[in-house]
Design a protein around this motif. Structure first.
Motif, PDB file in Angstrom:
ATOM      1  N   LEU A 181      -8.514   3.051   4.137  1.00  0.00           N
ATOM      2  CA  LEU A 181      -8.419   2.837   2.698  1.00  0.00           C
ATOM      3  C   LEU A 181      -9.457   3.719   2.008  1.00  0.00           C
ATOM      4  O   LEU A 181     -10.618   3.735   2.415  1.00  0.00           O
ATOM      5  CB  LEU A 181      -8.684   1.373   2.344  1.00  0.00           C
ATOM      6  N   PRO A 182      -9.057   4.427   0.970  1.00  0.00           N
ATOM      7  CA  PRO A 182     -10.030   5.253   0.249  1.00  0.00           C
ATOM      8  C   PRO A 182     -11.063   4.358  -0.448  1.00  0.00           C
ATOM      9  O   PRO A 182     -10.749   3.268  -0.922  1.00  0.00           O
ATOM     10  CB  PRO A 182      -9.194   6.017  -0.769  1.00  0.00           C
ATOM     11  N   VAL A 183     -12.275   4.836  -0.499  1.00  0.00           N
ATOM     12  CA  VAL A 183     -13.366   4.082  -1.109  1.00  0.00           C
ATOM     13  C   VAL A 183     -13.146   3.900  -2.603  1.00  0.00           C
ATOM     14  O   VAL A 183     -13.488   2.863  -3.170  1.00  0.00           O
ATOM     15  CB  VAL A 183     -14.717   4.794  -0.846  1.00  0.00           C
ATOM     16  N   ASP A 184     -12.546   4.885  -3.247  1.00  0.00           N
ATOM     17  CA  ASP A 184     -12.380   4.843  -4.698  1.00  0.00           C
ATOM     18  C   ASP A 184     -10.994   4.335  -5.136  1.00  0.00           C
ATOM     19  O   ASP A 184     -10.588   4.545  -6.267  1.00  0.00           O
ATOM     20  CB  ASP A 184     -12.642   6.223  -5.295  1.00  0.00           C
ATOM     21  N   ALA A 185     -10.304   3.632  -4.264  1.00  0.00           N
ATOM     22  CA  ALA A 185      -8.971   3.129  -4.615  1.00  0.00           C
ATOM     23  C   ALA A 185      -9.099   2.005  -5.652  1.00  0.00           C
ATOM     24  O   ALA A 185      -9.991   1.168  -5.561  1.00  0.00           O
ATOM     25  CB  ALA A 185      -8.264   2.593  -3.377  1.00  0.00           C
ATOM     26  N   PRO A 186      -8.194   1.977  -6.636  1.00  0.00           N
ATOM     27  CA  PRO A 186      -8.259   0.897  -7.634  1.00  0.00           C
ATOM     28  C   PRO A 186      -7.796  -0.430  -7.039  1.00  0.00           C
ATOM     29  O   PRO A 186      -7.062  -0.474  -6.049  1.00  0.00           O
ATOM     30  CB  PRO A 186      -7.294   1.372  -8.724  1.00  0.00           C
ATOM     31  N   GLY A 219      -4.844  -1.857  -3.991  1.00  0.00           N
ATOM     32  CA  GLY A 219      -5.114  -2.793  -2.903  1.00  0.00           C
ATOM     33  C   GLY A 219      -4.215  -4.006  -2.972  1.00  0.00           C
ATOM     34  O   GLY A 219      -3.677  -4.459  -1.964  1.00  0.00           O
ATOM     35  N   LEU A 220      -4.032  -4.549  -4.171  1.00  0.00           N
ATOM     36  CA  LEU A 220      -3.179  -5.725  -4.334  1.00  0.00           C
ATOM     37  C   LEU A 220      -1.720  -5.398  -4.055  1.00  0.00           C
ATOM     38  O   LEU A 220      -0.982  -6.202  -3.501  1.00  0.00           O
ATOM     39  CB  LEU A 220      -3.340  -6.315  -5.733  1.00  0.00           C
ATOM     40  N   LYS A 221      -1.312  -4.195  -4.449  1.00  0.00           N
ATOM     41  CA  LYS A 221       0.078  -3.787  -4.232  1.00  0.00           C
ATOM     42  C   LYS A 221       0.379  -3.657  -2.738  1.00  0.00           C
ATOM     43  O   LYS A 221       1.459  -4.018  -2.280  1.00  0.00           O
ATOM     44  CB  LYS A 221       0.344  -2.450  -4.934  1.00  0.00           C
ATOM     45  N   ASN A 222      -0.587  -3.163  -1.990  1.00  0.00           N
ATOM     46  CA  ASN A 222      -0.375  -2.921  -0.563  1.00  0.00           C
ATOM     47  C   ASN A 222      -0.741  -4.109   0.318  1.00  0.00           C
ATOM     48  O   ASN A 222      -0.462  -4.104   1.496  1.00  0.00           O
ATOM     49  CB  ASN A 222      -1.178  -1.694  -0.118  1.00  0.00           C
ATOM     50  N   MET A 223      -1.371  -5.117  -0.256  1.00  0.00           N
ATOM     51  CA  MET A 223      -1.789  -6.281   0.523  1.00  0.00           C
ATOM     52  C   MET A 223      -0.576  -7.169   0.795  1.00  0.00           C
ATOM     53  O   MET A 223       0.209  -7.437  -0.103  1.00  0.00           O
ATOM     54  CB  MET A 223      -2.844  -7.071  -0.264  1.00  0.00           C
ATOM     55  N   PRO A 224      -0.425  -7.623   2.055  1.00  0.00           N
ATOM     56  CA  PRO A 224       0.669  -8.562   2.339  1.00  0.00           C
ATOM     57  C   PRO A 224       0.535  -9.811   1.469  1.00  0.00           C
ATOM     58  O   PRO A 224      -0.569 -10.293   1.229  1.00  0.00           O
ATOM     59  CB  PRO A 224       0.477  -8.898   3.819  1.00  0.00           C
ATOM     60  N   ALA A 225       1.642 -10.324   1.010  1.00  0.00           N
ATOM     61  CA  ALA A 225       1.650 -11.456   0.082  1.00  0.00           C
ATOM     62  C   ALA A 225       0.918 -12.668   0.652  1.00  0.00           C
ATOM     63  O   ALA A 225       0.177 -13.342  -0.057  1.00  0.00           O
ATOM     64  CB  ALA A 225       3.080 -11.835  -0.275  1.00  0.00           C
TER      65      ALA A 225
END
Length: 95
Positions: A64-69, A73-79
């Protein structure tokens, strides 16, 4: 199927075997068919679990990039991870 195989093995009367040989052979084939179906089902489940584990590992290994918004993260996180993060811990505090 184990029970059916046990019952079939208990038939040891030679006269009964001679008289019903065709039926006993058909029963043996049916037991084998059912056993093979169970094995095939178990193999399919094992293959699916291995595939799912491999896919999970691939996703988790992505850096994961350090500067990711946060939205990324929420979009890619499993529900279910997100739902779990929102469940209060045992002390009654939000996680």
């Amino acid at each position: 199927m184990a029970k059916a195989r046990q019952y079939l093995a208990r038939i040891d009367d030679p006269e009964f075997g001679k008289e019903h040989a065709e039926k006993l052979e058909a029963l043996e084939r049916e037991i084998e068919r059912k056993e093979n179906a169970v094995l095939l089902s178990e193999m399919s489940e094992m293959i699916m679990r291995a595939y799912e584990e491999d896919e999970r590992r691939k996703i988790e290994e992505k850096p994961l990039p350090v500067d990711a918004p946060l939205s990324r993260g929420l979009k890619n996180m499993p529900a279910h991870w997100l739902e779990g993060a929102c469940i209060p811990d045992h002390a009654g505090k939000q996680a």
